[in-house]
Scaffold this active site. Structure first.
Site, PDB file in Angstrom:
ATOM      1  N   GLU A 266     -42.862  89.363  -9.239  1.00 58.07           N
ATOM      2  CA  GLU A 266     -42.187  89.368 -10.546  1.00 58.07           C
ATOM      3  C   GLU A 266     -41.535  90.723 -10.823  1.00 58.07           C
ATOM      4  O   GLU A 266     -40.486  90.796 -11.462  1.00 58.07           O
ATOM      5  CB  GLU A 266     -43.167  88.999 -11.674  1.00 58.07           C
ATOM      6  CG  GLU A 266     -43.901  87.663 -11.488  1.00 58.07           C
ATOM      7  CD  GLU A 266     -42.990  86.463 -11.272  1.00 58.07           C
ATOM      8  OE1 GLU A 266     -41.800  86.551 -11.594  1.00 58.07           O
ATOM      9  OE2 GLU A 266     -43.465  85.441 -10.749  1.00 58.07           O
TER      10      GLU A 266
ATOM     11  N   GLU B 139     -34.353  84.200  -4.991  1.00 53.10           N
ATOM     12  CA  GLU B 139     -35.697  84.760  -4.831  1.00 53.10           C
ATOM     13  C   GLU B 139     -35.735  85.875  -3.777  1.00 53.10           C
ATOM     14  O   GLU B 139     -36.789  86.141  -3.192  1.00 53.10           O
ATOM     15  CB  GLU B 139     -36.684  83.644  -4.462  1.00 53.10           C
ATOM     16  CG  GLU B 139     -36.858  82.584  -5.531  1.00 53.10           C
ATOM     17  CD  GLU B 139     -37.585  83.089  -6.778  1.00 53.10           C
ATOM     18  OE1 GLU B 139     -38.259  84.129  -6.701  1.00 53.10           O
ATOM     19  OE2 GLU B 139     -37.463  82.458  -7.837  1.00 53.10           O
TER      20      GLU B 139
HETATM   21 ZN    ZN Z   1     -39.556  84.308  -8.387  1.00 56.94          ZN
END
Ligand code: ZN
Length: 267
Positions: A43, A72
């Site tokens: 995160e 991502e």
């Molecule tokens: Zn993520």
């Protein structure tokens, strides 16, 4: 970003709001599991991309407007640091004695990402294929009809290619696959594994500098000035080429990190 009306800089702010395991007793602190640590690093990667943006348009700055293929990358890139002995030394201390993590425990942590890695990869491929099939080709049955496939039949069909052990008839995993029904990842779940190709290859750029702090810093700055700075404002292909100095992504680093490449091919 720059305020169009005033020309002043506005500093991006990111909040990371996390759950933490409760302490086992009143006299003990809360202790994170290793998976909590990798999630925190993950995160934080999203936060870095948000905070280090150089794009002035909110719709394309930081993590906004990123293509699914690349969504991502910044997050999974950071997860790699959690497995580095140097980082384990810096962050993992005994909660009573403050001793660093013992050498053999560090080795176990580093090797743990190879444990059942093939199955874990197949699991992600199963989720991604199932998500894409349901959101692109699946025709929902009308109520009370038993013609055609149910979503659970689709799960079992995809599993023939992606699972060693077929799902049992009562398997209702799909009822809790929140990512693709309520989590915003509909037809986008593939992004995790696809982006991981890039994040592993990006991290390999650091590994290739073997021991030279100055050249690692140079790679880190380049990463910050391209992948993190451009966000959704630049075609990821261009950002990637500027960072990595080549077109396309290579699968070797992902396989090596997962222990799925033969020892002779390892760096
Ligand atoms: Zn993520």
């Amino acid at each position: 970003m720059e305020e169009p009306a005033t020309g002043k800089l506005r500093i991006p702010i990111a909040y990371m709001i996390c759950n933490q395991p409760p302490p086992l007793s009143d006299s003990e602190p809360s202790r994170m599991k290793f998976q909590d640590v990798t999630t925190l690093f993950h995160e934080f990667g999203h936060c870095l991309q948000h905070m280090l943006t150089t794009v002035n348009y909110p719709q394309a700055s930081g993590i906004k407007g990123l293509e699914w293929d690349f969504l991502e990358v910044a997050s999974q890139f950071m997860e790699n640091f959690a497995y580095e002995p140097e980082w384990l030394d810096r962050m993992a201390h005994h909660y009573k004695t403050d001793e660093s993590m013992p050498q053999d425990m560090k080795k176990t942590v580093m090797k743990s990402r190879e444990c059942l890695a093939g199955l874990a990869m197949m699991r992600q491929l199963h989720f991604a294929t199932l998500d894409m099939e349901l959101h692109t080709n699946y025709k929902a049955r009308s109520s009370n009809s038993t013609d055609g496939e149910s979503i659970f039949d689709v799960n079992r069909r995809i599993a023939q290619k992606t699972c060693l052990v077929p799902p049992i008839p009562e398997d209702r995993f799909l009822c809790s696959f929140a990512h693709i029904f309520g989590g915003g990842y509909a037809a986008g779940y593939y992004s995790y594994k696809y982006s991981e190709l890039y994040s592993a290859d990006a991290y390999a750029a650091l590994e290739e500098q073997a021991g030279s702090i100055e050249s690692k810093r140079r790679i880190g700055r380049k990463y910050r000035d391209t992948i993190l700075a451009y966000g959704g404002g630049t075609d990821p292909k261009q950002a990637w080429k500027e960072f990595r100095g080549r077109d396309g992504v290579q699968v070797d680093a992902l396989l090596r990190h997962s222990g799925l490449q033969s020892a002779t091919a390892k760096m």
